[in-house]
Write an enzyme that holds these catalytic residues in place. Structure first.
Site, PDB file in Angstrom:
ATOM      1  N   ARG A 165       0.834  -1.218   0.000  1.00 29.22           N
ATOM      2  CA  ARG A 165       0.000   0.000   0.000  1.00 29.22           C
ATOM      3  C   ARG A 165       0.869   1.270   0.000  1.00 29.22           C
ATOM      4  O   ARG A 165       0.504   2.273   0.613  1.00 29.22           O
ATOM      5  CB  ARG A 165      -0.945   0.027   1.216  1.00 29.22           C
ATOM      6  CG  ARG A 165      -1.954  -1.102   1.268  1.00 29.22           C
ATOM      7  CD  ARG A 165      -2.950  -1.039   0.128  1.00 29.22           C
ATOM      8  NE  ARG A 165      -4.044  -1.980   0.307  1.00 29.22           N
ATOM      9  CZ  ARG A 165      -4.006  -3.267  -0.062  1.00 29.22           C
ATOM     10  NH1 ARG A 165      -2.948  -3.764  -0.659  1.00 29.22           N
ATOM     11  NH2 ARG A 165      -5.063  -4.049   0.141  1.00 29.22           N
ATOM     12  N   SER A 239     -10.569  -0.658   3.303  1.00 30.06           N
ATOM     13  CA  SER A 239      -9.833  -0.790   4.576  1.00 30.06           C
ATOM     14  C   SER A 239      -9.364   0.595   5.010  1.00 30.06           C
ATOM     15  O   SER A 239      -8.707   1.285   4.232  1.00 30.06           O
ATOM     16  CB  SER A 239      -8.600  -1.683   4.410  1.00 30.06           C
ATOM     17  OG  SER A 239      -8.960  -2.949   3.949  1.00 30.06           O
ATOM     18  N   GLU A 336      -4.627   3.912   6.175  1.00 25.48           N
ATOM     19  CA  GLU A 336      -4.345   3.694   4.746  1.00 25.48           C
ATOM     20  C   GLU A 336      -4.976   4.802   3.906  1.00 25.48           C
ATOM     21  O   GLU A 336      -4.437   5.225   2.889  1.00 25.48           O
ATOM     22  CB  GLU A 336      -4.912   2.335   4.303  1.00 25.48           C
ATOM     23  CG  GLU A 336      -4.600   1.997   2.864  1.00 25.48           C
ATOM     24  CD  GLU A 336      -5.595   1.048   2.220  1.00 25.48           C
ATOM     25  OE1 GLU A 336      -6.508   1.540   1.518  1.00 25.48           O
ATOM     26  OE2 GLU A 336      -5.468  -0.164   2.415  1.00 25.48           O
TER      27      GLU A 336
HETATM   28  P1  FAD Z   1      -8.731   8.764  -5.254  1.00 21.71           P
HETATM   29  O1  FAD Z   1      -9.388   8.344  -3.980  1.00 21.71           O
HETATM   30  O2  FAD Z   1      -9.442   9.719  -6.116  1.00 21.71           O
HETATM   31  O3  FAD Z   1      -7.284   9.333  -4.926  1.00 21.71           O
HETATM   32  C1  FAD Z   1      -6.422   8.651  -4.035  1.00 21.71           C
HETATM   33  C2  FAD Z   1      -5.072   9.380  -4.005  1.00 21.71           C
HETATM   34  O4  FAD Z   1      -4.434   9.277  -5.275  1.00 21.71           O
HETATM   35  C3  FAD Z   1      -5.202  10.907  -3.772  1.00 21.71           C
HETATM   36  O5  FAD Z   1      -4.067  11.316  -3.033  1.00 21.71           O
HETATM   37  C4  FAD Z   1      -5.179  11.495  -5.167  1.00 21.71           C
HETATM   38  O6  FAD Z   1      -4.722  12.835  -5.204  1.00 21.71           O
HETATM   39  C5  FAD Z   1      -4.204  10.568  -5.858  1.00 21.71           C
HETATM   40  N1  FAD Z   1      -4.465  10.428  -7.295  1.00 21.71           N
HETATM   41  C6  FAD Z   1      -5.553   9.866  -7.886  1.00 21.71           C
HETATM   42  N2  FAD Z   1      -5.413   9.859  -9.225  1.00 21.71           N
HETATM   43  C7  FAD Z   1      -4.217  10.457  -9.494  1.00 21.71           C
HETATM   44  C8  FAD Z   1      -3.513  10.749 -10.694  1.00 21.71           C
HETATM   45  N3  FAD Z   1      -4.002  10.466 -11.899  1.00 21.71           N
HETATM   46  N4  FAD Z   1      -2.314  11.373 -10.590  1.00 21.71           N
HETATM   47  C9  FAD Z   1      -1.801  11.693  -9.380  1.00 21.71           C
HETATM   48  N5  FAD Z   1      -2.428  11.439  -8.218  1.00 21.71           N
HETATM   49  C10 FAD Z   1      -3.619  10.819  -8.266  1.00 21.71           C
HETATM   50  N6  FAD Z   1      -7.539  -0.645  -2.328  1.00 21.71           N
HETATM   51  C11 FAD Z   1      -6.720  -1.720  -2.451  1.00 21.71           C
HETATM   52  O7  FAD Z   1      -5.498  -1.560  -2.617  1.00 21.71           O
HETATM   53  N7  FAD Z   1      -7.210  -2.993  -2.391  1.00 21.71           N
HETATM   54  C12 FAD Z   1      -8.513  -3.254  -2.221  1.00 21.71           C
HETATM   55  O8  FAD Z   1      -8.921  -4.416  -2.185  1.00 21.71           O
HETATM   56  C13 FAD Z   1      -9.410  -2.156  -2.078  1.00 21.71           C
HETATM   57  N8  FAD Z   1     -10.733  -2.353  -1.872  1.00 21.71           N
HETATM   58  C14 FAD Z   1     -11.571  -1.290  -1.737  1.00 21.71           C
HETATM   59  C15 FAD Z   1     -12.942  -1.544  -1.527  1.00 21.71           C
HETATM   60  C16 FAD Z   1     -13.832  -0.494  -1.391  1.00 21.71           C
HETATM   61  C17 FAD Z   1     -15.290  -0.781  -1.182  1.00 21.71           C
HETATM   62  C18 FAD Z   1     -13.353   0.853  -1.479  1.00 21.71           C
HETATM   63  C19 FAD Z   1     -14.324   1.997  -1.383  1.00 21.71           C
HETATM   64  C20 FAD Z   1     -12.007   1.119  -1.667  1.00 21.71           C
HETATM   65  C21 FAD Z   1     -11.098   0.038  -1.796  1.00 21.71           C
HETATM   66  N9  FAD Z   1      -9.717   0.243  -1.984  1.00 21.71           N
HETATM   67  C22 FAD Z   1      -8.875  -0.830  -2.149  1.00 21.71           C
HETATM   68  C23 FAD Z   1      -9.162   1.629  -2.015  1.00 21.71           C
HETATM   69  C24 FAD Z   1      -9.281   2.322  -3.395  1.00 21.71           C
HETATM   70  O9  FAD Z   1     -10.200   1.664  -4.218  1.00 21.71           O
HETATM   71  C25 FAD Z   1      -7.934   2.369  -4.118  1.00 21.71           C
HETATM   72  O10 FAD Z   1      -6.968   3.023  -3.325  1.00 21.71           O
HETATM   73  C26 FAD Z   1      -8.024   3.089  -5.461  1.00 21.71           C
HETATM   74  O11 FAD Z   1      -6.817   2.933  -6.182  1.00 21.71           O
HETATM   75  C27 FAD Z   1      -8.336   4.592  -5.323  1.00 21.71           C
HETATM   76  O12 FAD Z   1      -8.583   5.079  -6.616  1.00 21.71           O
HETATM   77  P2  FAD Z   1      -9.307   6.473  -6.855  1.00 21.71           P
HETATM   78  O13 FAD Z   1      -9.253   6.747  -8.312  1.00 21.71           O
HETATM   79  O14 FAD Z   1     -10.647   6.435  -6.242  1.00 21.71           O
HETATM   80  O15 FAD Z   1      -8.336   7.458  -6.080  1.00 21.71           O
HETATM   81  N1  EPU Z   2     -11.185 -10.429  10.484  1.00 24.10           N
HETATM   82  C1  EPU Z   2     -11.855 -10.545  11.684  1.00 24.10           C
HETATM   83  N2  EPU Z   2     -12.794  -9.593  11.973  1.00 24.10           N
HETATM   84  C2  EPU Z   2     -13.063  -8.546  11.136  1.00 24.10           C
HETATM   85  C3  EPU Z   2     -12.361  -8.434   9.925  1.00 24.10           C
HETATM   86  C4  EPU Z   2     -11.417  -9.398   9.613  1.00 24.10           C
HETATM   87  O1  EPU Z   2     -11.618 -11.452  12.464  1.00 24.10           O
HETATM   88  O2  EPU Z   2     -13.923  -7.735  11.482  1.00 24.10           O
HETATM   89  C5  EPU Z   2     -10.221 -11.470  10.134  1.00 24.10           C
HETATM   90  C6  EPU Z   2     -10.773 -12.376   9.020  1.00 24.10           C
HETATM   91  O3  EPU Z   2     -11.562 -13.408   9.533  1.00 24.10           O
HETATM   92  C7  EPU Z   2      -9.537 -12.885   8.365  1.00 24.10           C
HETATM   93  C8  EPU Z   2      -8.567 -11.717   8.522  1.00 24.10           C
HETATM   94  O4  EPU Z   2      -9.073 -10.898   9.552  1.00 24.10           O
HETATM   95  O5  EPU Z   2      -9.021 -13.981   9.072  1.00 24.10           O
HETATM   96  C9  EPU Z   2      -8.355 -10.918   7.237  1.00 24.10           C
HETATM   97  O6  EPU Z   2      -9.584 -10.402   6.750  1.00 24.10           O
HETATM   98  P1  EPU Z   2      -9.897 -10.235   5.184  1.00 24.10           P
HETATM   99  O7  EPU Z   2      -9.621 -11.527   4.475  1.00 24.10           O
HETATM  100  O8  EPU Z   2     -11.251  -9.656   5.056  1.00 24.10           O
HETATM  101  O9  EPU Z   2      -8.806  -9.247   4.634  1.00 24.10           O
HETATM  102  P2  EPU Z   2      -8.154  -7.935   5.252  1.00 24.10           P
HETATM  103  O10 EPU Z   2      -6.775  -8.284   5.694  1.00 24.10           O
HETATM  104  O11 EPU Z   2      -9.052  -7.312   6.245  1.00 24.10           O
HETATM  105  C10 EPU Z   2      -6.985  -7.127   3.068  1.00 24.10           C
HETATM  106  C11 EPU Z   2      -6.855  -5.812   2.348  1.00 24.10           C
HETATM  107  C12 EPU Z   2      -8.058  -5.578   1.454  1.00 24.10           C
HETATM  108  C13 EPU Z   2      -8.099  -6.698   0.421  1.00 24.10           C
HETATM  109  C14 EPU Z   2      -8.229  -8.045   1.162  1.00 24.10           C
HETATM  110  C15 EPU Z   2      -8.119  -9.217   0.211  1.00 24.10           C
HETATM  111  C16 EPU Z   2      -5.492  -4.331   3.680  1.00 24.10           C
HETATM  112  C17 EPU Z   2      -5.445  -3.173   4.603  1.00 24.10           C
HETATM  113  N3  EPU Z   2      -6.701  -4.722   3.294  1.00 24.10           N
HETATM  114  O12 EPU Z   2      -8.089  -7.009   3.943  1.00 24.10           O
HETATM  115  O13 EPU Z   2      -7.866  -4.326   0.775  1.00 24.10           O
HETATM  116  O14 EPU Z   2      -9.191  -6.532  -0.453  1.00 24.10           O
HETATM  117  O15 EPU Z   2      -7.150  -8.175   2.111  1.00 24.10           O
HETATM  118  O16 EPU Z   2      -6.814  -9.342  -0.242  1.00 24.10           O
HETATM  119  O17 EPU Z   2      -4.443  -4.843   3.292  1.00 24.10           O
HETATM  120  C18 EPU Z   2      -8.268  -1.981   0.891  1.00 24.10           C
HETATM  121  O18 EPU Z   2      -7.050  -1.825   0.850  1.00 24.10           O
HETATM  122  O19 EPU Z   2      -9.077  -1.018   0.918  1.00 24.10           O
HETATM  123  C19 EPU Z   2      -8.829  -3.354   0.910  1.00 24.10           C
HETATM  124  C20 EPU Z   2     -10.137  -3.608   0.982  1.00 24.10           C
END
Ligand code: FAD
Ligand code: EPU
Length: 340
Positions: A165, A239, A336
């Site tokens: 991240r 997250s 994050e």
């Molecule tokens: P924004 O929120 O618009 O911007 C984020 C940052 O990037 C800001 O600082 C912005 O200024 C900068 N930025 C954006 N675009 C540019 C550009 N073109 N040039 C320079 N700077 C820029 N993240 C994960 O890693 N794994 C996950 O599994 C994951 N799951 C998610 C689930 C949900 C339901 C949600 C809501 C979010 C999740 N995220 C996850 C976080 C998010 O989706 C990612 O970080 C995504 O890349 C953000 O993209 P955005 O375009 O919305 O960025």
């Molecule tokens: N868990 C609990 N209680 C909770 C939540 C999680 O006990 O309330 C336990 C789960 O049971 C599991 C473990 O924690 O054993 C991990 O949970 P999960 O598999 O849901 O994944 P996570 O570690 O919480 C990470 C990333 C996600 C990504 C998933 C899948 C980070 C900070 N988050 O979540 O990324 O989608 O793994 O790879 O690394 C994001 O960055 O926004 C994001 C959603």
């Protein structure tokens, strides 16, 4: 290009926080971006924010500057061999749409990253990751515009300092560049990554023995939908905290006290990544709600806005969570989400 004043950002951030930008404009090319910048420099020297899908931001106040929304579109193949392809996407392309495009063409590598919200341009900013894959695994290069020096720079993987991240764009080069397009090297002979237990379970449930990249994508989409709240229904930014990476010795000590603590191998030798969601759950945060700010009922790590929470309420909640985890486990959680 239309420059708007006192523009509401509520619909443009996935937390659904009701804030406004002093100025707001969209750009769909470098030319439009530089024209806007010039116009602004003539007017006032404003601070700026490049906005993608707004899915990794928490606004705690109105933005006192210009928000520039990246809408650069286009997907094209730059180079290919029998084995792989280098594909470029405009930074304003929707990430999941781009992933589906690659899957439709049988270009493998990004399928585990299906359904992550946001844009292609933000994907390198925090090296998005899920289900055993991070973008750094397929990243080829990106083109970015240096705001101060007004020049184009190409970054290759080694220039980006990708980590969990993390990237150089979140640290040393924060807010200095606008990412215009990103290139990925994808495989025509995909190597599937099903090591994440839950993907295997999902495939077994569907009795799929020889999965395609589309099957992996569908499995990931199913898993994500079952536990992550849809921001269109409940405001959130995924997250809220990173999973802490702690020394193995500390992990083993915690394991003696808490036998169910989940730990994963870390790329850093001698360290273990532990689940922040589990730590929060242990402190009773899962399903917590105070006014409209809370922690999701199925995944504590996802802080949510049930409707009218403001950014400061969410931020204060996150500070209370950090303090409680520190108190119980001696571990400091790191946010994050980008706080503005
Ligand atoms: P924004 O929120 O618009 O911007 C984020 C940052 O990037 C800001 O600082 C912005 O200024 C900068 N930025 C954006 N675009 C540019 C550009 N073109 N040039 C320079 N700077 C820029 N993240 C994960 O890693 N794994 C996950 O599994 C994951 N799951 C998610 C689930 C949900 C339901 C949600 C809501 C979010 C999740 N995220 C996850 C976080 C998010 O989706 C990612 O970080 C995504 O890349 C953000 O993209 P955005 O375009 O919305 O960025
Ligand atoms: N868990 C609990 N209680 C909770 C939540 C999680 O006990 O309330 C336990 C789960 O049971 C599991 C473990 O924690 O054993 C991990 O949970 P999960 O598999 O849901 O994944 P996570 O570690 O919480 C990470 C990333 C996600 C990504 C998933 C899948 C980070 C900070 N988050 O979540 O990324 O989608 O793994 O790879 O690394 C994001 O960055 O926004 C994001 C959603």
């Amino acid at each position: 290009m239309l420059l708007q004043e006192n523009f509401s950002l509520k619909a443009l951030n996935s937390f659904g926080i009701a804030v406004s930008a002093k100025y707001f404009a969209k750009f769909s090319s470098l030319e439009e971006l530089t024209n806007t910048k010039e116009l602004l420099n003539n007017k006032v020297a404003e601070k700026s924010l490049i906005l993608g899908g707004g899915s990794n931001l928490l606004f705690t106040k109105n933005f006192d500057g210009i928000v520039l929304k990246n809408e650069i579109q286009g997907i094209r193949v730059l180079q290919q061999t029998n084995d792989d392809v280098i594909i470029e996407a405009g930074a304003g392309e929707n990430w999941h749409g781009f992933v589906l495009h690659c899957i439709d063409h049988n270009y493998g590598g990004l399928e585990n990253l299906s359904l992550i919200p946001g844009t292609v341009g933000a994907s390198p900013i925090q090296n998005i990751g899920a289900y055993g894959v991070e973008i750094k695994d397929c990243f080829h290069s990106l083109e970015a515009y240096h705001i101060q020096d007004k020049c184009l720079v190409r970054f290759e993987a080694n220039d980006c300092s990708f980590g969990y991240r993390e990237s150089v764009f979140k640290k040393d080069l924060k807010d200095q560049f606008v990412i215009l397009n990103v290139c990925y090297r994808l495989s025509k002979k995909p190597r599937l990554i099903t090591s994440y237990g839950i993907i295997e379970q999902e495939l077994a449930k569907k009795r799929i023995i020889e999965p395609s990249i589309k099957d992996i994508s569908d499995a990931v989409i199913g898993i994500r939908k079952s536990k992550l709240p849809d921001p269109k229904i409940i405001g959130n930014a995924g997250s809220f905290f990173k999973n802490p990476i702690i020394p193995t010795a500390l992990f083993e000590q915690l394991q003696k006290q808490y036998s169910t603590i989940p730990g994963y191998a870390s790329e850093k030798t001698g360290f273990v990544k532990i689940a922040a969601g589990w730590l929060m759950d242990q402190c009773g945060w899962k399903g917590y709600r105070k006014a409209d700010a809370g922690c999701h009922a199925l995944q504590a790590l996802v802080l949510v806005n049930y409707g009218n929470a403001n950014g400061l309420e969410i931020l204060h909640l996150s500070s209370e969570i950090i303090a409680s985890i520190k108190d119980k486990f001696g571990i400091e959680l790191e946010r994050e989400v980008n706080i503005l």
